[in-house]
Design an enzyme around this catalytic site. Structure first.
Site, PDB file in Angstrom:
ATOM      1  N   GLU A   1       0.768   2.532  12.201  1.00  0.00           N
ATOM      2  CA  GLU A   1       2.148   2.908  11.912  1.00  0.00           C
ATOM      3  C   GLU A   1       2.190   3.874  10.723  1.00  0.00           C
ATOM      4  O   GLU A   1       1.682   3.561   9.647  1.00  0.00           O
ATOM      5  CB  GLU A   1       2.952   1.643  11.591  1.00  0.00           C
TER       6      GLU A   1
ATOM      7  N   ARG B   1      -2.471   6.304   6.073  1.00  0.00           N
ATOM      8  CA  ARG B   1      -2.832   6.195   7.492  1.00  0.00           C
ATOM      9  C   ARG B   1      -2.977   7.574   8.133  1.00  0.00           C
ATOM     10  O   ARG B   1      -3.693   7.726   9.115  1.00  0.00           O
ATOM     11  CB  ARG B   1      -1.808   5.328   8.214  1.00  0.00           C
TER      12      ARG B   1
ATOM     13  N   SER C   1       8.596   4.536   9.903  1.00  0.00           N
ATOM     14  CA  SER C   1       9.664   3.744  10.492  1.00  0.00           C
ATOM     15  C   SER C   1      10.912   4.578  10.339  1.00  0.00           C
ATOM     16  O   SER C   1      11.235   5.012   9.240  1.00  0.00           O
ATOM     17  CB  SER C   1       9.859   2.428   9.743  1.00  0.00           C
TER      18      SER C   1
ATOM     19  N   ARG D   1       3.636  -2.335  -3.154  1.00  0.00           N
ATOM     20  CA  ARG D   1       3.958  -3.514  -2.341  1.00  0.00           C
ATOM     21  C   ARG D   1       2.937  -4.616  -2.581  1.00  0.00           C
ATOM     22  O   ARG D   1       1.738  -4.373  -2.536  1.00  0.00           O
ATOM     23  CB  ARG D   1       3.970  -3.137  -0.856  1.00  0.00           C
TER      24      ARG D   1
ATOM     25  N   ARG E   1      -4.111  -0.946   4.568  1.00  0.00           N
ATOM     26  CA  ARG E   1      -3.041  -1.680   3.887  1.00  0.00           C
ATOM     27  C   ARG E   1      -3.345  -1.704   2.400  1.00  0.00           C
ATOM     28  O   ARG E   1      -4.382  -2.204   1.975  1.00  0.00           O
ATOM     29  CB  ARG E   1      -2.989  -3.104   4.444  1.00  0.00           C
TER      30      ARG E   1
END
Length: 424
Positions: free
Chosen positions: A349, A391, A352, A262, A277
RNA sequence: GGAGAGGUGGCCGAGCGGUCUAAGGCGGUCGCCUGCUAAGCGACUAUGUGGGCUUAAACCCGCAUCGUGGGUUCAAAUCCCACCCUCUCCGCCA
């Protein structure tokens, strides 16, 4: 993609959905206007084509009978001129219509709370207790660097900021986590393991909704016009693209490990420290293709499947139901799983969990037939991270750290670490 | 990278300017026949889209689709051009 018929017949419903998502409802009116013109034009063109087809058959008959057909041919030539003009127009209209359609986000499910942004999300449940520590806690990057299992300086030398480099037992732990998650979902939840390609064609990215809207987020190989996947969701959801599955084939449960790429174009400067990140990270992804009437039940099961990983790792977490304003473009309903990072005092997070209903299925043309006689219908697709690695690594390092700087390995991972109980 | 072959319906496979409304086969669905099963017989069996009808479906009328995009022609699966993909062989390579 939304059903164009839905926009035509229930424009108010779509306008409201757009408004709740903080999109401009005028998108609907733009579509309707173009659509109206398109339908008028195609109807006119089709009628002329019918005339041409009839005349052509007539010419065939005349020629066969040895009669002169020149007048008829001249007539068709004139019709063809008009068709050509109309079709040129149609091509432009269709292109525009399709483009508009691809920029409509999904309609939120009725159970999704209406809200402006992340502050409108609901905490629906939480699991685990906050641990008590009797010594000052270190952030995960300090722990990792001190143990020699994480090396951000050298990662930056190789690739720049927002890349990670695991060494020794860190690399092994990373591999162990991947293997544990894959094994767990295959054995306990009935998923089929998939190992997909990391580079995919543009239309595959359109299928799951990354393109055209989120082009800036993707790494692209210009020479071959291939995109690096931002998640295994992309290739795995598209597995059954352009297929008509039989109902006996459904539901499909897939679990896939992949690296994820990403650009994080919009996130410059945010959460740059440590593993928070990254431009490249590892993730185990769960993907389901199901029949429409079962998708919400499957969604709840999917959430439980992802939660089970956090529970086995004995990591405290909470479940958020995202509101209309915070939900991703393609989702109709989405839960986020957030793991607690004790040292950073932050929820991070790690998954999802989304139901896309037929939004992706329309884009990727994934259909099924209820029985051999019935018409194909679009399937529903869902996915959840199960889970994102960095994470989780953060949470393990921060929550399992010991006063002497070592880190206890969660019990369930020990078989993947040669029985080792801690690092080092 | 070089050479060759090829892309046709759920699948195999024929067709190489109008009779394609795509042969034939396999598979599938329904029916018939038959103590049962098997076999046999018959019918049906693509998708998308615009319109009509309808609560909806079914159905009806068009149009489009034989890898994709252009072109030639009154008419293209069929002829021409470009591109994409797959397979085989050779070369290179983990």
């Amino acid at each position: 993609m939304l059903d164009p018929k839905l926009i035509r017949t229930q424009p108010d419903k779509v306008r409201l959905a757009l408004k709740n998502r903080e999109y401009k409802p005028s998108q609907v009116d733009e579509f309707l206007a173009q659509d109206e013109t398109w339908r008028r034009t195609i109807s006119e063109s089709d009628q002329l084509k019918q005339e041409r087809n009839t005349a052509s058959e007539e010419i065939g008959r005349l020629k066969k009978g040895g009669q002169n057909s020149e007048a008829k041919q001249e007539e068709v030539r004139k019709i063809n001129d008009r068709i050509k003009a109309l079709d040129a127009n149609l091509k432009v209209l269709e292109e525009k219509l399709n483009q508009l359609l691809l920029y409509f986000p999904n309609i939120p499910h009725e159970t999704v709370p209406i809200g402006l942004d992340a502050s409108g999300n609901h905490v629906v449940s939480s699991w685990g207790e906050e641990k008590k520590f009797s010594f000052p806690l270190k952030p995960h990057w300090e722990i990792g660097e001190k143990l020699g299992i994480l090396d951000f300086a050298r990662a930056a030398k190789l690739s720049g900021s927002m890349f990670s480099l695991y060494m020794g037992l860190g690399a092994k732990l990373q591999r162990g986590l991947i293997q544990f998650m894959l094994d767990f979902h295959v054995k306990n939840h009935g998923y089929t393991e998939v190992y997909p390609p990391y580079l995919v064609r543009p239309e595959i990215m359109v299928g799951t909704g990354q393109l055209p809207k989120f082009k800036e987020e993707m790494y692209h190989c210009d020479a071959d016009d291939l995109y690096l996947i931002p998640t295994a969701e992309v290739p795995v959801t598209n597995l059954h693209r352009d297929e008509i599955l039989s109902i006996q084939d459904l539901p499909k449960y897939y679990v896939a490990y992949s690296a994820c790429f990403r650009r994080e174009a919009g996130a410059a400067g945010a959460d740059t420290r440590g593993l928070q990140r990254l431009h490249q990270f590892d993730k185990v992804e769960l993907v389901k293709t199901v029949i429409p009437e079962s998708s919400y039940e499957e969604h709840e099961k999917l959430l439980k499947n992802a939660e089970a990983i956090l529970q086995s790792l004995e990591l405290r977490y909470r479940v958020l139901l995202l509101c209309t304003g915070d939900m991703g473009f393609s989702a109709a309903k989405c839960y986020d799983l957030e793991v607690w990072c004790q040292a950073s005092q932050k929820w991070a997070e790690v998954s999802s969990c989304s139901n896309f209903e037929d939004f992706q299925a329309r884009r990727a043309n994934i259909r099924f037939r209820r029985d051999p006689k019935s018409k194909p219908e679009f399937a529903h697709t869902l996915n959840a991270s199960g889970l994102a690695l960095p994470r989780i690594m953060m949470a393990i390092l921060e929550n399992y750290q010991q006063p002497d700087g070592s880190v206890t390995i969660p019990e369930i991972l020990r078989p993947y670490m040669d029985g080792r109980k801690q690092i080092p």
